[in-house]
Motif scaffolding. Structure first.
Motif, PDB file in Angstrom:
ATOM      1  N   VAL A 113       0.816  -1.220   0.000  1.00 53.33           N
ATOM      2  CA  VAL A 113       0.000   0.000   0.000  1.00 53.33           C
ATOM      3  C   VAL A 113       0.846   1.266   0.000  1.00 53.33           C
ATOM      4  CG1 VAL A 113      -2.012  -1.076   1.078  1.00 53.33           C
ATOM      5  CG2 VAL A 113      -0.231  -0.076   2.526  1.00 53.33           C
ATOM      6  N   ASP A 114       2.138   1.130   0.286  1.00 51.72           N
ATOM      7  CA  ASP A 114       2.989   2.319   0.341  1.00 51.72           C
ATOM      8  C   ASP A 114       4.439   1.862   0.268  1.00 51.72           C
ATOM      9  OD1 ASP A 114       3.686   5.045   0.683  1.00 51.72           O
ATOM     10  OD2 ASP A 114       3.987   4.723   2.836  1.00 51.72           O
ATOM     11  N   ARG A 115       5.264   2.580  -0.478  1.00 54.40           N
ATOM     12  CA  ARG A 115       6.674   2.230  -0.516  1.00 54.40           C
ATOM     13  C   ARG A 115       7.508   3.408  -0.969  1.00 54.40           C
ATOM     14  NH1 ARG A 115       8.654   0.517  -5.888  1.00 54.40           N
ATOM     15  NH2 ARG A 115      10.409  -0.367  -4.759  1.00 54.40           N
ATOM     16  N   SER A 116       8.780   3.376  -0.560  1.00 54.93           N
ATOM     17  CA  SER A 116       9.781   4.333  -1.013  1.00 54.93           C
ATOM     18  C   SER A 116      11.092   3.572  -1.108  1.00 54.93           C
ATOM     19  CB  SER A 116       9.910   5.502  -0.022  1.00 54.93           C
ATOM     20  OG  SER A 116      10.511   5.053   1.195  1.00 54.93           O
ATOM     21  N   ASP A 117      12.187   4.265  -1.360  1.00 54.60           N
ATOM     22  CA  ASP A 117      13.479   3.595  -1.416  1.00 54.60           C
ATOM     23  C   ASP A 117      13.834   2.936  -0.083  1.00 54.60           C
ATOM     24  OD1 ASP A 117      13.814   4.379  -4.023  1.00 54.60           O
ATOM     25  OD2 ASP A 117      15.136   6.075  -3.563  1.00 54.60           O
ATOM     26  N   GLN A 118      13.327   3.498   1.024  1.00 53.38           N
ATOM     27  CA  GLN A 118      13.738   3.041   2.348  1.00 53.38           C
ATOM     28  C   GLN A 118      12.673   2.250   3.101  1.00 53.38           C
ATOM     29  OE1 GLN A 118      16.308   7.093   3.124  1.00 53.38           O
ATOM     30  NE2 GLN A 118      15.815   5.859   4.897  1.00 53.38           N
ATOM     31  N   HIS A 119      11.449   2.213   2.597  1.00 58.11           N
ATOM     32  CA  HIS A 119      10.418   1.498   3.356  1.00 58.11           C
ATOM     33  C   HIS A 119       9.391   0.869   2.425  1.00 58.11           C
ATOM     34  CE1 HIS A 119       7.540   4.784   2.606  1.00 58.11           C
ATOM     35  NE2 HIS A 119       6.624   3.930   3.021  1.00 58.11           N
ATOM     36  N   VAL A 120       8.682  -0.113   2.984  1.00 56.38           N
ATOM     37  CA  VAL A 120       7.517  -0.675   2.309  1.00 56.38           C
ATOM     38  C   VAL A 120       6.483  -1.019   3.374  1.00 56.38           C
ATOM     39  CG1 VAL A 120       8.428  -3.048   2.336  1.00 56.38           C
ATOM     40  CG2 VAL A 120       6.683  -2.423   0.669  1.00 56.38           C
ATOM     41  N   THR A 121       5.209  -0.747   3.062  1.00 52.14           N
ATOM     42  CA  THR A 121       4.103  -1.073   3.950  1.00 52.14           C
ATOM     43  C   THR A 121       3.176  -2.052   3.256  1.00 52.14           C
ATOM     44  OG1 THR A 121       4.219   1.122   4.985  1.00 52.14           O
ATOM     45  CG2 THR A 121       2.202  -0.151   5.324  1.00 52.14           C
ATOM     46  N   MET A 122       2.846  -3.141   3.946  1.00 48.48           N
ATOM     47  CA  MET A 122       1.962  -4.169   3.404  1.00 48.48           C
ATOM     48  C   MET A 122       0.785  -4.385   4.354  1.00 48.48           C
ATOM     49  SD  MET A 122       4.685  -6.983   1.947  1.00 48.48           S
ATOM     50  CE  MET A 122       6.006  -6.488   0.832  1.00 48.48           C
ATOM     51  N   THR A 123      -0.360  -4.751   3.797  1.00 51.00           N
ATOM     52  CA  THR A 123      -1.555  -4.978   4.615  1.00 51.00           C
ATOM     53  C   THR A 123      -2.217  -6.293   4.242  1.00 51.00           C
ATOM     54  OG1 THR A 123      -3.070  -3.857   3.091  1.00 51.00           O
ATOM     55  CG2 THR A 123      -2.007  -2.500   4.777  1.00 51.00           C
ATOM     56  N   ILE A 124      -3.030  -6.765   5.188  1.00 57.13           N
ATOM     57  CA  ILE A 124      -3.830  -7.964   4.958  1.00 57.13           C
ATOM     58  C   ILE A 124      -5.083  -7.879   5.824  1.00 57.13           C
ATOM     59  CG2 ILE A 124      -2.711  -9.334   6.768  1.00 57.13           C
ATOM     60  CD1 ILE A 124      -2.927 -11.740   4.857  1.00 57.13           C
ATOM     61  N   ASP A 125      -6.162  -8.494   5.372  1.00 56.43           N
ATOM     62  CA  ASP A 125      -7.387  -8.604   6.158  1.00 56.43           C
ATOM     63  C   ASP A 125      -7.678 -10.072   6.409  1.00 56.43           C
ATOM     64  OD1 ASP A 125      -8.970  -5.869   6.427  1.00 56.43           O
ATOM     65  OD2 ASP A 125      -7.924  -5.862   4.500  1.00 56.43           O
ATOM     66  N   LEU A 126      -7.942 -10.407   7.667  1.00 55.23           N
ATOM     67  CA  LEU A 126      -8.332 -11.765   8.054  1.00 55.23           C
ATOM     68  C   LEU A 126      -9.816 -11.763   8.375  1.00 55.23           C
ATOM     69  CD1 LEU A 126      -5.384 -12.781  10.419  1.00 55.23           C
ATOM     70  CD2 LEU A 126      -5.636 -13.272   7.977  1.00 55.23           C
ATOM     71  N   THR A 127     -10.531 -12.784   7.909  1.00 53.56           N
ATOM     72  CA  THR A 127     -11.972 -12.838   8.112  1.00 53.56           C
ATOM     73  C   THR A 127     -12.322 -13.347   9.505  1.00 53.56           C
ATOM     74  OG1 THR A 127     -12.057 -15.065   7.181  1.00 53.56           O
ATOM     75  CG2 THR A 127     -12.384 -13.222   5.663  1.00 53.56           C
ATOM     76  N   ASP A 128     -13.494 -12.995   9.956  1.00 53.23           N
ATOM     77  CA  ASP A 128     -14.038 -13.522  11.205  1.00 53.23           C
ATOM     78  C   ASP A 128     -14.154 -15.049  11.063  1.00 53.23           C
ATOM     79  OD1 ASP A 128     -15.305 -13.794  13.663  1.00 53.23           O
ATOM     80  OD2 ASP A 128     -17.274 -13.275  12.860  1.00 53.23           O
ATOM     81  N   GLY A 129     -13.582 -15.786  12.012  1.00 51.36           N
ATOM     82  CA  GLY A 129     -13.607 -17.243  11.953  1.00 51.36           C
ATOM     83  C   GLY A 129     -12.406 -17.858  11.279  1.00 51.36           C
ATOM     84  N   ASP A 130     -11.525 -17.040  10.720  1.00 54.27           N
ATOM     85  CA  ASP A 130     -10.316 -17.550  10.061  1.00 54.27           C
ATOM     86  C   ASP A 130      -9.493 -18.378  11.034  1.00 54.27           C
ATOM     87  OD1 ASP A 130      -8.255 -17.357   7.786  1.00 54.27           O
ATOM     88  OD2 ASP A 130      -7.130 -16.563   9.486  1.00 54.27           O
ATOM     89  N   GLU A 131      -9.233 -19.656  10.669  1.00 55.47           N
ATOM     90  CA  GLU A 131      -8.485 -20.605  11.504  1.00 55.47           C
ATOM     91  C   GLU A 131      -9.112 -20.786  12.890  1.00 55.47           C
ATOM     92  OE1 GLU A 131      -5.857 -22.454  10.428  1.00 55.47           O
ATOM     93  OE2 GLU A 131      -5.875 -21.514   8.459  1.00 55.47           O
ATOM     94  N   GLY A 132     -10.392 -20.389  13.028  1.00 57.65           N
ATOM     95  CA  GLY A 132     -11.106 -20.535  14.288  1.00 57.65           C
ATOM     96  C   GLY A 132     -11.087 -19.313  15.183  1.00 57.65           C
ATOM     97  N   PHE A 133     -10.355 -18.269  14.797  1.00 54.09           N
ATOM     98  CA  PHE A 133     -10.250 -17.067  15.622  1.00 54.09           C
ATOM     99  C   PHE A 133     -11.422 -16.127  15.341  1.00 54.09           C
ATOM    100  CE2 PHE A 133      -5.873 -18.538  15.309  1.00 54.09           C
ATOM    101  CZ  PHE A 133      -5.377 -18.325  16.590  1.00 54.09           C
TER     102      PHE A 133
END
Length: 328
Positions: A113-133
């Motif tokens: 979702v965002d990056r430069s020469d010095q950084h990178v930002t990554m995201t993820i969404d986990l669903t309700d009930g994923d792996e039982g959580f």
């Protein structure tokens, strides 16, 4: 940014290189994974990482990855929150849950979702009930290189239902070419968590004094087996020093600081199933993991620091890995 490989279902895995001065890292979208960490003057990556995707789909599943939504182990693959009991995927010894289940954060492709020469930002969404959580979770991890030679990993998370949250990076550090049992380690912890034969905490919080777990002063790691949580403090707090690692065959040292209450030290007994950046097989004890996280099995141990994230709260974890040139 370049394609690193292709998943069995056809999804592309991308690698992003970030750098500052003579320090650089490659982060993969598969598992938001630290694939390499390089310092000018050192002839190999400072973390164990494969040159292709395939090993990460097998024995190197956790190497360099962000793990969770609850890092480490949950005994008997179950826990309760506010009187409701949840059963999670028993992916460790067919009885316990490890690193968020069979398809935890390590097994997903994250979005950049965002990056430069010095950084990178990554995201993820986990669903309700994923792996039982319970709970839909939104998770964001930022890797940033800071001159001259530091890597800062910052993770935030939110949820719409009360859930467990402990997210850690699972890099295996390899400062030199030798056996890590010959390296010098310091851990700023006066207590550790004893475990049973299946590596689940017994519930005791034991003093390190007079034991093989006392790393309050620098000492050689030696031959004792380690896959244990060291108790840094009673809850998440400001960033502060946690550990120092020095290899006798290298002129560098790793300094670890974290906001987290625990540090899992794993001695890398199984690195013989891994490969290095050139694809060469490694021996056992070729690298070690220092995973900053909540205490394992915390939801089942009322005397452990709380690891529950609730709606309206923001989980924020920060760990700084700094490479310093060591004195001769």
């Amino acid at each position: 940014m370049a394609v690193f490989g292709t998943m069995p279902d056809g999804q592309e895995v991308v690698g992003v290189r970030i750098q500052a001065g003579g320090f650089s890292a490659c982060i993969l979208t598969y598992g938001a994974r630290l694939q390499s960490l390089n310092l000018v003057g050192v002839g190999h990556s400072l973390v164990i990482g494969a040159p292709t995707l395939e090993p990460y789909l097998g024995p190197m599943a956790y190497y360099g990855a962000m793990v969770g939504r609850f890092a480490n182990r949950i005994g008997n693959a179950g826990f309760s929150i506010d009187g409701t009991t949840y059963q999670t995927t028993p992916n460790f010894l067919d009885r316990h849950t490890l690193h968020g289940g069979s398809l935890g954060l390590h097994g997903h492709i994250w979005d950049i979702v965002d990056r430069s020469d010095q950084h990178v930002t990554m995201t993820i969404d986990l669903t309700d009930g994923d792996e039982g959580f319970p709970g839909h979770m939104h998770i964001e991890t930022r890797y940033e290189i800071e001159a001259p030679s530091s890597l800062r990993i910052t993770t935030t998370a939110t949820t719409d239902r009360a859930t467990l949250c402990s997210i850690a990076n699972h890099a295996f550090f390899r400062l030199g070419d030798g056996d890590i049992r010959q390296q010098m380690l310091t851990i700023n912890a006066a207590h550790y968590l004893p475990v049973d034969d299946e590596l689940i905490p017994t519930g005791d919080v034991a003093s390190v004094g007079g034991t093989a777990f006392d790393f309050r002063q620098p000492r050689r790691i030696g031959g004792h087996r380690y896959d244990h949580n060291f108790c840094l403090r009673d809850g998440r707090g400001p960033l502060r020093p946690a550990a120092v690692l020095k290899a006798p065959d290298a002129d560098i040292a790793l300094h670890v600081s974290t906001t987290e209450p625990g540090l899992q030290f794993y001695d890398g007994e199984n690195t013989q199933f891994a490969v290095d950046e050139a694809g060469r097989s490694l021996p056992a004890f070729a690298g070690l993991a220092l995973e900053a996280q909540a205490w394992p099995d915390a939801p089942n141990r009322p005397n452990f620091p709380d690891a529950i994230l609730r709606p309206g709260e923001v989980y924020r974890s920060e760990t700084l890995f700094e490479i310093r040139r060591s004195m001769p």
